[in-house]
Motif scaffolding. Structure first.
Motif, PDB file in Angstrom:
ATOM      1  N   ARG A 138     -15.670 -15.041  -8.127  1.00 18.03           N
ATOM      2  CA  ARG A 138     -15.748 -13.597  -8.571  1.00 18.03           C
ATOM      3  C   ARG A 138     -15.561 -13.382  -9.911  1.00 18.03           C
ATOM      4  O   ARG A 138     -14.678 -14.226 -10.561  1.00 18.03           O
ATOM      5  CB  ARG A 138     -14.610 -12.676  -7.618  1.00 18.03           C
ATOM      6  CG  ARG A 138     -14.467 -12.810  -6.186  1.00 18.03           C
ATOM      7  CD  ARG A 138     -15.721 -12.154  -5.586  1.00 18.03           C
ATOM      8  NE  ARG A 138     -15.507 -12.473  -4.020  1.00 18.03           N
ATOM      9  CZ  ARG A 138     -16.424 -12.335  -3.212  1.00 18.03           C
ATOM     10  NH1 ARG A 138     -17.482 -11.606  -3.499  1.00 18.03           N
ATOM     11  NH2 ARG A 138     -16.111 -12.420  -1.799  1.00 18.03           N
ATOM     12  N   ASP A 139     -16.007 -12.492 -10.433  1.00 18.02           N
ATOM     13  CA  ASP A 139     -15.756 -12.278 -11.904  1.00 18.02           C
ATOM     14  C   ASP A 139     -14.636 -11.553 -12.256  1.00 18.02           C
ATOM     15  O   ASP A 139     -14.171 -10.820 -11.464  1.00 18.02           O
ATOM     16  CB  ASP A 139     -17.093 -11.493 -12.438  1.00 18.02           C
ATOM     17  CG  ASP A 139     -18.691 -11.887 -12.651  1.00 18.02           C
ATOM     18  OD1 ASP A 139     -18.743 -13.108 -12.415  1.00 18.02           O
ATOM     19  OD2 ASP A 139     -19.420 -11.178 -12.705  1.00 18.02           O
ATOM     20  N   HIS A 140     -14.124 -11.804 -13.305  1.00 18.30           N
ATOM     21  CA  HIS A 140     -12.697 -11.157 -13.524  1.00 18.30           C
ATOM     22  C   HIS A 140     -12.785 -10.851 -15.160  1.00 18.30           C
ATOM     23  O   HIS A 140     -13.615 -11.320 -15.971  1.00 18.30           O
ATOM     24  CB  HIS A 140     -11.581 -12.238 -13.453  1.00 18.30           C
ATOM     25  CG  HIS A 140     -11.339 -12.300 -12.192  1.00 18.30           C
ATOM     26  ND1 HIS A 140     -11.992 -12.929 -11.038  1.00 18.30           N
ATOM     27  CD2 HIS A 140     -10.050 -11.965 -11.454  1.00 18.30           C
ATOM     28  CE1 HIS A 140     -11.348 -12.848 -10.164  1.00 18.30           C
ATOM     29  NE2 HIS A 140      -9.954 -12.319 -10.155  1.00 18.30           N
ATOM     30  N   ARG A 141     -12.047  -9.645 -15.535  1.00 13.86           N
ATOM     31  CA  ARG A 141     -12.075  -9.076 -16.596  1.00 13.86           C
ATOM     32  C   ARG A 141     -10.751  -9.606 -17.251  1.00 13.86           C
ATOM     33  O   ARG A 141      -9.447  -9.161 -16.678  1.00 13.86           O
ATOM     34  CB  ARG A 141     -12.199  -7.577 -16.600  1.00 13.86           C
ATOM     35  CG  ARG A 141     -12.237  -7.226 -18.378  1.00 13.86           C
ATOM     36  CD  ARG A 141     -12.701  -5.722 -18.396  1.00 13.86           C
ATOM     37  NE  ARG A 141     -13.988  -5.424 -17.928  1.00 13.86           N
ATOM     38  CZ  ARG A 141     -15.163  -5.462 -18.880  1.00 13.86           C
ATOM     39  NH1 ARG A 141     -14.885  -6.090 -20.205  1.00 13.86           N
ATOM     40  NH2 ARG A 141     -16.284  -5.416 -18.563  1.00 13.86           N
ATOM     41  N   ARG A 195       0.856  -1.209  -0.181  1.00 14.29           N
ATOM     42  CA  ARG A 195       0.032   0.087   0.139  1.00 14.29           C
ATOM     43  C   ARG A 195       1.018   1.132  -0.135  1.00 14.29           C
ATOM     44  O   ARG A 195       0.443   2.250  -0.531  1.00 14.29           O
ATOM     45  CB  ARG A 195      -1.034   0.150   1.278  1.00 14.29           C
ATOM     46  CG  ARG A 195      -1.933   1.374   1.263  1.00 14.29           C
ATOM     47  CD  ARG A 195      -2.408   1.446   2.756  1.00 14.29           C
ATOM     48  NE  ARG A 195      -3.363   0.340   2.921  1.00 14.29           N
ATOM     49  CZ  ARG A 195      -4.590   0.492   2.816  1.00 14.29           C
ATOM     50  NH1 ARG A 195      -5.269   0.948   2.290  1.00 14.29           N
ATOM     51  NH2 ARG A 195      -5.435  -0.598   3.257  1.00 14.29           N
ATOM     52  N   ARG A 196       1.933   1.409   0.849  1.00 11.96           N
ATOM     53  CA  ARG A 196       2.779   2.435   0.913  1.00 11.96           C
ATOM     54  C   ARG A 196       3.563   3.082  -0.418  1.00 11.96           C
ATOM     55  O   ARG A 196       3.653   4.062  -0.528  1.00 11.96           O
ATOM     56  CB  ARG A 196       3.617   2.427   2.042  1.00 11.96           C
ATOM     57  CG  ARG A 196       4.739   1.225   1.932  1.00 11.96           C
ATOM     58  CD  ARG A 196       5.953   1.069   3.056  1.00 11.96           C
ATOM     59  NE  ARG A 196       6.608   0.125   2.785  1.00 11.96           N
ATOM     60  CZ  ARG A 196       7.593  -0.389   2.137  1.00 11.96           C
ATOM     61  NH1 ARG A 196       8.000   0.660   1.364  1.00 11.96           N
ATOM     62  NH2 ARG A 196       8.379  -1.573   2.163  1.00 11.96           N
ATOM     63  N   GLN A 197       3.627   1.978  -1.432  1.00 11.28           N
ATOM     64  CA  GLN A 197       4.237   2.214  -2.687  1.00 11.28           C
ATOM     65  C   GLN A 197       3.218   2.090  -3.783  1.00 11.28           C
ATOM     66  O   GLN A 197       3.703   2.059  -5.090  1.00 11.28           O
ATOM     67  CB  GLN A 197       5.429   1.178  -2.913  1.00 11.28           C
ATOM     68  CG  GLN A 197       6.449   1.722  -1.736  1.00 11.28           C
ATOM     69  CD  GLN A 197       7.575   0.462  -1.595  1.00 11.28           C
ATOM     70  OE1 GLN A 197       7.305  -0.718  -1.588  1.00 11.28           O
ATOM     71  NE2 GLN A 197       8.802   0.965  -2.188  1.00 11.28           N
ATOM     72  N   ALA A 198       1.873   2.108  -3.468  1.00  6.20           N
ATOM     73  CA  ALA A 198       0.847   1.944  -4.581  1.00  6.20           C
ATOM     74  C   ALA A 198       0.745   3.294  -5.437  1.00  6.20           C
ATOM     75  O   ALA A 198       1.101   4.467  -4.507  1.00  6.20           O
ATOM     76  CB  ALA A 198      -0.460   1.531  -4.045  1.00  6.20           C
ATOM     77  N   GLY A 199       0.366   3.299  -6.404  1.00  6.00           N
ATOM     78  CA  GLY A 199      -0.039   4.516  -7.389  1.00  6.00           C
ATOM     79  C   GLY A 199       1.488   5.281  -7.579  1.00  6.00           C
ATOM     80  O   GLY A 199       1.375   6.589  -8.252  1.00  6.00           O
ATOM     81  N   ASN A 244     -11.416  -3.501  -9.176  1.00  4.15           N
ATOM     82  CA  ASN A 244      -9.759  -3.351  -8.918  1.00  4.15           C
ATOM     83  C   ASN A 244      -9.505  -2.215  -9.658  1.00  4.15           C
ATOM     84  O   ASN A 244      -8.495  -2.438 -10.672  1.00  4.15           O
ATOM     85  CB  ASN A 244      -9.108  -4.426  -9.029  1.00  4.15           C
ATOM     86  CG  ASN A 244      -7.670  -4.560  -8.612  1.00  4.15           C
ATOM     87  OD1 ASN A 244      -7.378  -3.565  -8.282  1.00  4.15           O
ATOM     88  ND2 ASN A 244      -7.105  -5.422  -8.129  1.00  4.15           N
ATOM     89  N   ALA A 245      -9.927  -1.095  -9.591  1.00  2.00           N
ATOM     90  CA  ALA A 245      -9.425   0.125 -10.335  1.00  2.00           C
ATOM     91  C   ALA A 245      -7.798   0.284 -10.540  1.00  2.00           C
ATOM     92  O   ALA A 245      -7.324   0.931 -11.631  1.00  2.00           O
ATOM     93  CB  ALA A 245     -10.040   1.536  -9.833  1.00  2.00           C
ATOM     94  N   ALA A 246      -6.980   0.119  -9.430  1.00  2.00           N
ATOM     95  CA  ALA A 246      -5.586   0.218  -9.599  1.00  2.00           C
ATOM     96  C   ALA A 246      -5.159  -0.748 -10.714  1.00  2.00           C
ATOM     97  O   ALA A 246      -4.105  -0.374 -11.398  1.00  2.00           O
ATOM     98  CB  ALA A 246      -5.086   0.000  -8.068  1.00  2.00           C
ATOM     99  N   SER A 247      -5.284  -1.909 -10.526  1.00  2.00           N
ATOM    100  CA  SER A 247      -4.915  -2.864 -11.529  1.00  2.00           C
ATOM    101  C   SER A 247      -5.200  -2.847 -13.127  1.00  2.00           C
ATOM    102  O   SER A 247      -4.723  -2.898 -13.897  1.00  2.00           O
ATOM    103  CB  SER A 247      -5.446  -4.479 -11.163  1.00  2.00           C
ATOM    104  OG  SER A 247      -4.205  -4.745  -9.982  1.00  2.00           O
ATOM    105  N   LEU A 248      -6.599  -2.173 -12.961  1.00  2.00           N
ATOM    106  CA  LEU A 248      -7.109  -1.821 -14.328  1.00  2.00           C
ATOM    107  C   LEU A 248      -6.287  -0.663 -15.042  1.00  2.00           C
ATOM    108  O   LEU A 248      -6.181  -0.690 -16.204  1.00  2.00           O
ATOM    109  CB  LEU A 248      -8.704  -1.370 -14.298  1.00  2.00           C
ATOM    110  CG  LEU A 248      -9.673  -2.561 -13.818  1.00  2.00           C
ATOM    111  CD1 LEU A 248     -10.842  -1.757 -13.708  1.00  2.00           C
ATOM    112  CD2 LEU A 248      -9.568  -3.804 -14.913  1.00  2.00           C
TER     113      LEU A 248
END
Length: 200
Positions: free
Chosen positions: A176-179, A111-115, A147-151
């Motif tokens: 769960r559905d996956h794209r 989390r601390r290095q996400a984005g 999962n907006a970040a992975s998208l």
């Protein structure tokens, strides 16, 4: 398939160095700390056992299992290291040779290095290795629609949207559905994923 172990580097003079290398026994302490700190953050996206009974294995068994599968050519498992510190993991798993020449990528970043674009750079390096060194034709990534970040990662790298797979994986206690997104060697026109991303 290239021999294991393999270390990959994603160089960019404007950003921290990203290294993908095998997880080793000496990583146990740091890896445990990062995983514990991110258990809730990462756990919402990770596979679970449909019967509710998870197999408990030691860190040593985990590392040995990854290395065994890697030597057999079925997986490329890496820990993501940024400026010498573990920041996550990225695997190319389910590798199939023959007439398919394909694998699926999965990853997590603390989390601390996400984005910060770390997953994007790491996935680009993994794909380039898969295409140019391991001889694969296709890499796919399966992502939960929420999962907006992975998208954003696959969109940045120009992955092709192949649609929804209904109830594809058991995640966080339910199916769960996956794209599905994919890249093939034809998409690169002889170049690399990392170069194409930098040119955008």
């Amino acid at each position: 398939m290239t021999a294991w172990p393999v270390t990959l580097h994603s160089q960019d003079g404007r950003q921290p160095q990203v290294v993908l290398r095998p997880l080793s026994m000496r990583d146990k302490g740091e890896w445990n700390v990062v995983r514990t700190e991110n258990a809730e953050y990462v756990g919402q996206w990770e596979p679970t056992a449909p019967d509710g009974i998870g197999q408990r294995i030691t860190f040593r068994q985990y590392v040995r299992g990854l290395d065994k599968e890697a030597r057999a050519g079925r997986i490329l498992p890496f820990v993501i290291v940024v400026d010498g510190r573990i920041a996550g993991q990225m695997h190319l798993f389910g590798i199939v040779h023959g007439s398919l020449l394909s694998g699926a990528a999965g990853y997590w970043v603390a989390r601390r290095q996400a984005g910060q674009g770390l997953a994007t750079r790491a996935l680009a390096a993994l794909c380039d290795h898969a295409f140019h060194e391991a001889g694969l034709h296709r890499v796919e990534v399966n992502i939960r629609p929420e999962n907006a970040a992975s998208l954003r990662v696959v969109e940045h790298l120009g992955f092709r949207d192949e649609g929804i797979r209904a109830r594809y994986l058991h995640i966080n206690g339910g199916w769960r559905d996956h794209r599905t997104y994919s890249l093939t060697t034809e998409d690169l026109l002889g170049g690399t994923v990392l170069e194409r991303w930098k040119q955008q």
